[in-house]
Write an enzyme that holds these catalytic residues in place. Structure first.
Site, PDB file in Angstrom:
ATOM      1  N   GLU A 126      -4.058   7.720  -5.167  1.00 25.85           N
ATOM      2  CA  GLU A 126      -4.228   7.081  -6.471  1.00 25.85           C
ATOM      3  C   GLU A 126      -5.505   7.568  -7.134  1.00 25.85           C
ATOM      4  O   GLU A 126      -6.546   7.624  -6.481  1.00 25.85           O
ATOM      5  CB  GLU A 126      -4.254   5.554  -6.305  1.00 25.85           C
ATOM      6  CG  GLU A 126      -2.953   4.992  -5.747  1.00 25.85           C
ATOM      7  CD  GLU A 126      -2.969   3.478  -5.549  1.00 25.85           C
ATOM      8  OE1 GLU A 126      -3.995   2.838  -5.891  1.00 25.85           O
ATOM      9  OE2 GLU A 126      -1.976   2.930  -5.070  1.00 25.85           O
ATOM     10  N   ARG A 144       0.856  -1.175   0.000  1.00 24.55           N
ATOM     11  CA  ARG A 144       0.000   0.000   0.000  1.00 24.55           C
ATOM     12  C   ARG A 144       0.896   1.229   0.000  1.00 24.55           C
ATOM     13  O   ARG A 144       1.942   1.250   0.644  1.00 24.55           O
ATOM     14  CB  ARG A 144      -0.929   0.028   1.217  1.00 24.55           C
ATOM     15  CG  ARG A 144      -2.093  -0.948   1.136  1.00 24.55           C
ATOM     16  CD  ARG A 144      -3.105  -0.497   0.086  1.00 24.55           C
ATOM     17  NE  ARG A 144      -4.321  -1.310   0.088  1.00 24.55           N
ATOM     18  CZ  ARG A 144      -4.523  -2.372  -0.664  1.00 24.55           C
ATOM     19  NH1 ARG A 144      -3.553  -2.766  -1.488  1.00 24.55           N
ATOM     20  NH2 ARG A 144      -5.659  -3.026  -0.627  1.00 24.55           N
ATOM     21  N   HIS A 202      -1.087   0.769 -10.349  1.00 18.75           N
ATOM     22  CA  HIS A 202      -1.661  -0.242  -9.456  1.00 18.75           C
ATOM     23  C   HIS A 202      -2.215  -1.425 -10.254  1.00 18.75           C
ATOM     24  O   HIS A 202      -3.396  -1.751 -10.205  1.00 18.75           O
ATOM     25  CB  HIS A 202      -2.766   0.367  -8.578  1.00 18.75           C
ATOM     26  CG  HIS A 202      -2.986  -0.421  -7.318  1.00 18.75           C
ATOM     27  ND1 HIS A 202      -3.439   0.160  -6.155  1.00 18.75           N
ATOM     28  CD2 HIS A 202      -2.819  -1.745  -7.033  1.00 18.75           C
ATOM     29  CE1 HIS A 202      -3.551  -0.775  -5.210  1.00 18.75           C
ATOM     30  NE2 HIS A 202      -3.179  -1.932  -5.721  1.00 18.75           N
TER      31      HIS A 202
END
Length: 320
Positions: A268, A239, A287
């Site tokens: 993000e 993370r 991601h």
């Protein structure tokens, strides 16, 4: 149509959408990105018996406004977007999707190691910008992976899968930092448990796979990043908030850290004004950890199975 109401916030594959529409009174959002979307989502959730999805940060206030909610099936491994204790108190079952994304996420981590080691982003740009005019000089060289030391921060499922790739595929020696010892991993992979400072001092490649918790948020910053070996490579697939991003960027800028590969970020999508933007010695991916057809489909299937089990009065496959 079923009287049970299901709210989904995820891009499901078409066959699954059809199955859910037959089984439930379904409200399906592929994403919730605008205030209008959020208003519609909150209205649907207020009547829902179950939720499947990702990308929504649940709050106690949101739970208060959803009195019928019995199960929340997160299409993820991490559950840092959910008030776990508040959900338990309300009798809401929280589930996640571990295991099915382990190998894909480990692939992503090792890909980032390889891309960073050989400076693949810079080399691609050199070709695309027509700057490749002659044989490469030493200033373009990268580093080897095989035979090096791999430090894994967090030896859970994904950490073990990364370690296996390093040990079995590239002959790497493996060190790990974990809150508890893993003698099974030590036996299988010849891994050794070390303190975090030692891991950062001695590893050629460092891969972070720990979950985001109150204890791990902001764990890794300049203190650790600046003690790395020359040409050490740092990769984060856990993370973004585990790492102090501004300190990471500063270490990359001043050369105290050689290179980084990142698939996760504090915010993000990555903001245009992020200090990571424009740095040549970092590879940033959007991601993509579990973003394959096979893995995302399997995650959705598991989330739906968890919902079906809980609503039928059975135990979920993967309750938190």
């Amino acid at each position: 149509m079923s009287s049970q109401k299901l709210v989904v916030v995820h891009e499901l594959y078409p066959e699954l959408v059809e199955q859910l529409a037959e089984r439930f009174d379904l409200t399906h959002f592929t994403r919730v990105t605008t205030q209008e979307d959020m208003t519609a989502f909150r209205a649907a959730l207020s009547q829902a018996d179950a939720y499947v999805g990702s990308g929504i940060r649940f709050t106690e206030e949101l739970l208060e406004a959803a009195p019928r909610l019995k199960v929340v099936a997160s299409v993820s491994v991490g559950v840092d977007s959910y008030p776990v204790e508040a959900m338990r108190q309300r009798g809401i079952v929280l589930t996640n999707t571990p295991d099915v994304l382990t190998e894909s996420t480990a692939d992503t981590g090792f890909m980032l190691m390889m891309m960073a080691a050989r400076r693949a982003g810079e080399m691609r740009d050199m070709v695309e910008n027509h700057e490749w005019k002659a044989s490469l000089s030493r200033r373009h060289f990268g580093v080897d992976i095989h035979g090096k030391t791999l430090g894994v921060v967090g030896m859970g499922r994904i950490g073990q899968a990364v370690a296996r790739r390093g040990r079995d595929g590239f002959g790497m020696s493996v060190s790990y930092y974990n809150r508890s010892a893993r003698p099974d991993v030590e036996s299988a992979l010849g891994a050794r448990q070390v303190e975090l400072e030692q891991l950062f001092r001695e590893s050629d490649f460092i891969c972070v796979t720990i979950p985001l918790t109150a204890e791990t948020e902001g764990l890794i910053g300049r203190h650790y990043l600046a003690m790395t070996r020359p040409r050490a490579i740092f990769v984060n697939i856990s993370r973004g908030r585990v790492v102090r991003e501004d300190e990471l960027a500063a270490c990359l800028q001043d050369g105290s850290l050689y290179y980084a590969g990142l698939d996760v970020f504090e915010q993000e999508p990555l903001p245009a004004d992020s200090p990571l933007m424009g740095l040549s010695n970092v590879i940033c991916l959007p991601h993509i950890g579990s973003a394959t057809f096979q893995t995302r489909n399997a995650m959705c299937d598991l989330a739906v199975e968890n919902v079906n089990r809980v609503l039928a009065g059975e135990q979920a496959v993967t309750a938190v």
